[in-house]
Design a protein around this motif. Structure first.
Motif, PDB file in Angstrom:
ATOM      1  N   UNK A 105       1.129  -1.029  -0.034  1.00 28.98           N
ATOM      2  CA  UNK A 105      -0.316   0.229   0.141  1.00 28.98           C
ATOM      3  C   UNK A 105       0.848   1.216  -0.280  1.00 28.98           C
ATOM      4  N   UNK A 106       2.480   1.387   0.593  1.00 32.39           N
ATOM      5  CA  UNK A 106       2.510   2.431   1.138  1.00 32.39           C
ATOM      6  C   UNK A 106       3.762   2.063  -0.022  1.00 32.39           C
ATOM      7  N   UNK A 107       4.340   3.404  -0.608  1.00 33.14           N
ATOM      8  CA  UNK A 107       6.117   3.812  -1.239  1.00 33.14           C
ATOM      9  C   UNK A 107       6.779   4.374  -0.591  1.00 33.14           C
ATOM     10  N   UNK A 108       7.751   4.250  -0.727  1.00 30.72           N
ATOM     11  CA  UNK A 108       9.260   5.052   0.136  1.00 30.72           C
ATOM     12  C   UNK A 108       9.820   5.930  -0.905  1.00 30.72           C
ATOM     13  N   UNK A 109       9.999   7.373  -0.748  1.00 34.13           N
ATOM     14  CA  UNK A 109      10.994   8.115  -0.971  1.00 34.13           C
ATOM     15  C   UNK A 109      11.683   8.793  -0.986  1.00 34.13           C
ATOM     16  N   UNK A 110      13.070   9.174  -1.747  1.00 35.58           N
ATOM     17  CA  UNK A 110      13.966   9.255  -0.784  1.00 35.58           C
ATOM     18  C   UNK A 110      13.857  11.249  -1.011  1.00 35.58           C
ATOM     19  N   UNK A 111      14.031  12.210   0.322  1.00 39.66           N
ATOM     20  CA  UNK A 111      13.637  13.365   0.445  1.00 39.66           C
ATOM     21  C   UNK A 111      15.782  13.875   0.677  1.00 39.66           C
ATOM     22  N   UNK A 112      16.325  13.969  -0.697  1.00 37.67           N
ATOM     23  CA  UNK A 112      17.953  14.441  -0.606  1.00 37.67           C
ATOM     24  C   UNK A 112      17.886  15.298   0.465  1.00 37.67           C
ATOM     25  N   UNK A 113      19.474  15.514   1.592  1.00 38.15           N
ATOM     26  CA  UNK A 113      19.629  15.742   2.703  1.00 38.15           C
ATOM     27  C   UNK A 113      20.861  16.816   2.565  1.00 38.15           C
ATOM     28  N   UNK A 114      20.856  17.904   2.379  1.00 40.34           N
ATOM     29  CA  UNK A 114      21.686  18.351   2.113  1.00 40.34           C
ATOM     30  C   UNK A 114      23.284  18.369   3.344  1.00 40.34           C
ATOM     31  N   UNK A 115      24.605  17.755   2.328  1.00 41.71           N
ATOM     32  CA  UNK A 115      25.625  18.098   3.316  1.00 41.71           C
ATOM     33  C   UNK A 115      26.099  15.924   3.192  1.00 41.71           C
ATOM     34  N   UNK A 116      24.846  15.287   3.437  1.00 42.88           N
ATOM     35  CA  UNK A 116      25.015  13.772   3.577  1.00 42.88           C
ATOM     36  C   UNK A 116      25.698  13.231   2.450  1.00 42.88           C
ATOM     37  N   UNK A 117      26.431  12.270   2.632  1.00 34.42           N
ATOM     38  CA  UNK A 117      27.506  11.040   1.542  1.00 34.42           C
ATOM     39  C   UNK A 117      26.416  10.673   1.427  1.00 34.42           C
ATOM     40  N   UNK A 118      25.067  10.553   1.991  1.00 36.65           N
ATOM     41  CA  UNK A 118      24.411   8.977   1.388  1.00 36.65           C
ATOM     42  C   UNK A 118      22.921  10.038   1.411  1.00 36.65           C
ATOM     43  N   UNK A 119      22.285   8.662   1.150  1.00 39.37           N
ATOM     44  CA  UNK A 119      21.026   9.323   1.216  1.00 39.37           C
ATOM     45  C   UNK A 119      20.178   9.863   2.386  1.00 39.37           C
ATOM     46  N   UNK A 120      20.956  10.134   3.230  1.00 44.27           N
ATOM     47  CA  UNK A 120      20.157  10.628   4.489  1.00 44.27           C
ATOM     48  C   UNK A 120      19.256   9.894   5.633  1.00 44.27           C
ATOM     49  N   UNK A 121      18.123  10.968   6.427  1.00 43.40           N
ATOM     50  CA  UNK A 121      16.913  10.106   6.713  1.00 43.40           C
ATOM     51  C   UNK A 121      15.933  10.411   6.504  1.00 43.40           C
ATOM     52  N   UNK A 122      15.891  11.393   5.705  1.00 42.69           N
ATOM     53  CA  UNK A 122      14.196  12.338   4.941  1.00 42.69           C
ATOM     54  C   UNK A 122      14.217  11.005   4.319  1.00 42.69           C
ATOM     55  N   UNK A 123      11.753  10.871   4.692  1.00 44.09           N
ATOM     56  CA  UNK A 123      11.469  10.771   3.434  1.00 44.09           C
ATOM     57  C   UNK A 123      10.066  11.032   3.225  1.00 44.09           C
ATOM     58  N   UNK A 124       9.643  10.698   1.883  1.00 39.79           N
ATOM     59  CA  UNK A 124       8.102  10.565   2.020  1.00 39.79           C
ATOM     60  C   UNK A 124       7.618   9.557   1.207  1.00 39.79           C
ATOM     61  N   UNK A 125       6.778   9.030   1.985  1.00 34.93           N
ATOM     62  CA  UNK A 125       5.739   8.107   2.129  1.00 34.93           C
ATOM     63  C   UNK A 125       4.293   8.554   1.145  1.00 34.93           C
ATOM     64  N   UNK A 126       3.978   7.369   0.889  1.00 32.70           N
ATOM     65  CA  UNK A 126       3.132   7.836  -0.240  1.00 32.70           C
ATOM     66  C   UNK A 126       2.090   6.267   0.212  1.00 32.70           C
ATOM     67  N   UNK A 127       0.705   6.371  -0.352  1.00 30.86           N
ATOM     68  CA  UNK A 127      -0.606   5.629   0.344  1.00 30.86           C
ATOM     69  C   UNK A 127      -1.061   5.720  -0.777  1.00 30.86           C
ATOM     70  N   UNK A 128      -1.688   4.448  -0.613  1.00 29.20           N
ATOM     71  CA  UNK A 128      -2.380   4.126  -2.546  1.00 29.20           C
ATOM     72  C   UNK A 128      -3.543   5.197  -2.568  1.00 29.20           C
ATOM     73  N   UNK A 129      -4.400   5.395  -2.340  1.00 26.27           N
ATOM     74  CA  UNK A 129      -4.956   6.450  -1.263  1.00 26.27           C
ATOM     75  C   UNK A 129      -5.015   7.512  -1.465  1.00 26.27           C
ATOM     76  N   UNK A 130      -3.321   7.948  -2.036  1.00 28.07           N
ATOM     77  CA  UNK A 130      -2.962   9.956  -2.395  1.00 28.07           C
ATOM     78  C   UNK A 130      -2.620  10.234  -1.065  1.00 28.07           C
TER      79      UNK A 130
END
Length: 168
Positions: A124-149
């Motif tokens: 049901x849920x999908x995950x997306x990375x939000x860039x974190x300035x200064x991070x050398x990897x994906x960082x901790x920030x995410x947006x999660x979307x649900x199938x219902x919008x």
């Protein structure tokens, strides 16, 4: 010899039982939270329906009010305009369908193992990375979307979530 065979059979039975318990736990993440989830959903503003996969869907029957808490998820609201610019960029990429900066990780299933989002069926849920300035990897920030919008924001790698109120 007979005693060794009995011990071997006992060990195999214990391993089989442990495997079954692990399989049941993995197959039904968040089991036992249905009572807590339903207690957070006020009946005046939410309709619950069951999808073909057996997962309960929560659909708002009116526009979100101006309260600080989303009545469907019980999570605090965060205005889209209050998100960092990188999160707004990610929302635009989601709307456009990509391309995403981490194609092996973005637009992949989010399993909600923490149980902080409303309980839904697998996928049901999908995950997306939000860039974190200064991070050398994906960082901790995410947006999660649900199938219902619906969309959720986490700045601390799933330790907490807010429901995104778009267009504000």
């Amino acid at each position: 010899m007979r005693r060794t065979t009995q011990r071997t059979l006992l060990m195999l039975a214990l391993i089989a039982a442990a495997t079954l318990v692990v399989w049941l736990l993995v197959r039904a993440p968040g089991a036992g939270t249905a009572e807590r989830d339903s207690a957070q959903v006020p009946s005046r503003s939410v309709t619950a329906t069951s999808g073909g996969d057996g997962a309960q869907r929560h659909t708002a029957t009116n526009e979100p009010d101006d309260s600080a808490t989303d009545p469907v998820s019980g999570l605090p609201w965060v205005a889209e305009s209050a998100l960092p610019p990188e999160a707004r960029d990610t929302l635009a990429l989601i709307e456009a369908g990509g391309p995403f900066p981490y194609p092996r990780n973005d637009n992949q299933t989010f399993f909600n193992r923490e149980g902080l989002l409303p309980r839904e069926g697998r996928g049901y849920y999908r995950e997306f990375t939000v860039e974190t300035p200064g991070s050398d990897d994906r960082g901790p920030r995410r947006i999660i979307t649900g199938a219902g919008g619906e969309k959720y924001w986490t700045a601390d790698h799933y330790d907490s979530f807010s429901r995104i109120r778009e267009g504000r």
